[in-house]
Write a protein that holds these residues in place. Structure first.
Motif: not given
Length: 341
Positions: A35-49, A65-70
């Motif tokens: 759509t070339k607009g803002f997008g959505k996420a159903d969930s976001i995971r953060m992993l260390a490789l 937008k999204f932000r993880f806790p510090e």
């Protein structure tokens, strides 16, 4: 006295190290490439490789937008964001430096809905003789040309590739557009006796990379051409150069001599249609040093090709060079890399 000083030095070291501990909040924006607009996420995971994927945190639905806790992030380890949207996973890798970790991350997702006619596939195979058998490598270049760009859901129509029933050590991984990291895949069986690509195909050019071993006890093996047949021509490269490819009369293989790089021989199967059964026999050739297998293979020189020239000899010349340098499952030992390239 000495023991007391040892404890004092250790305490000072720990306090000094702790002072360098840095809590970081990973944040960014989500764009919708359809759509070339803002997008959505159903969930976001953060992993260390860190040799394996180590889960760090997960947040729920996000909009724009999204932000993880510090949190304290492991030093020296890349961070992987896995964004899920409409059942499709999108990956964003963050290098292990403070500059990249504190910068806003931009992620693009797409609506699903591309149809099978908008998916073009080119494929080829390389076979290397080892002491314990034949190591088969396959590369599938998958172009999603949907407009507007949408992801292709394999549930709509499975992308199934051939793997001989005698094969062992079957590995597969997918490198998505604009990504430098190949994602390990499962290899579920398909309805036509092959294996299925169980990931969505994003807009642009993806690379599906497959490897398996045909044990030395197997004199010949058969494969049913599935997505391998999509272009009617199927290039086959062999190493060592003096190894010969023999197929059955109904599917004769043609040896090519022009523009073939040193150290390789090249053949091509012509006029293939979906479901064609080809019996392969590889004769002669001195065994090359075996490649140690691993559940975590790596691809050296990751993204290597974005378009194809359909001129046969151009394909043979270019892809032969490609195989010599790049399309080999390479593992962490540098000596193994030198032996097999």
């Amino acid at each position: 006295m000495f023991l007391r000083y040892r404890f004092l030095i250790l305490a000072l070291f720990l306090l000094s190290s702790a002072s360098y501990a840095e809590k970081i909040s990973i944040f960014g924006t989500i764009q919708n490439g359809t759509t070339k607009g803002f997008g959505k996420a159903d969930s976001i995971r953060m992993l260390a490789l860190q040799g394996a994927m180590v889960p760090l945190a997960e947040i729920g639905p996000q909009n724009g937008k999204f932000r993880f806790p510090e949190m304290d992030l492991p030093e020296g380890a890349p961070i992987l964001l896995q964004i899920q949207y409409q059942g499709v996973n999108y990956n964003k890798m963050i290098p292990p430096t403070t500059q990249f970790r504190t910068s806003p991350q931009e992620v693009t997702v797409y609506d699903t809905g591309a149809n099978r006619k908008q998916i073009a596939i080119k494929s080829l195979m390389q076979v290397m003789r080892e002491k314990k058998g034949l190591r088969v490598f396959k590369l599938f270049l998958i172009d999603n040309v949907s407009n507007p760009p949408k992801s292709y859901d394999p549930k709509v129509g499975a992308l199934e590739y051939s793997v001989a029933k005698e094969a062992t050590e079957v590995l597969a991984q997918l490198q998505q557009p604009e990504s430098k990291m190949a994602i390990p895949l499962g290899v579920p069986e398909g309805p036509n006796g092959g294996r299925i690509l169980d990931r969505a195909v994003l807009p642009g050019s993806s690379e599906l990379q497959v490897s398996y071993l045909i044990p030395s006890s197997v004199d010949r093996f058969s494969e049913r051409m599935l997505i391998e047949s999509e272009n009617g021509k199927y290039p086959i490269f062999v190493k060592p150069q003096d190894m010969e490819v023999v197929t059955n009369e109904k599917t004769p293989v043609v040896k090519l001599d022009k523009d073939v790089p040193k150290g390789l021989s090249a053949y091509v199967l012509n006029a293939l249609s979906f479901g064609t059964m080809v019996e392969f026999q590889f004769k002669g050739g001195k065994a090359l040093p075996s490649m140690a297998n691993s559940p975590n293979p790596e691809i050296w020189n990751g993204s290597i090709l974005t378009s194809w020239d359909l001129s046969l000899f151009a394909v043979i010349g270019f892809l032969g060079f490609l195989f010599t340098l790049s399309f080999i499952f390479v593992y962490r030992k540098q000596t193994e890399r030198k032996n097999n390239l």
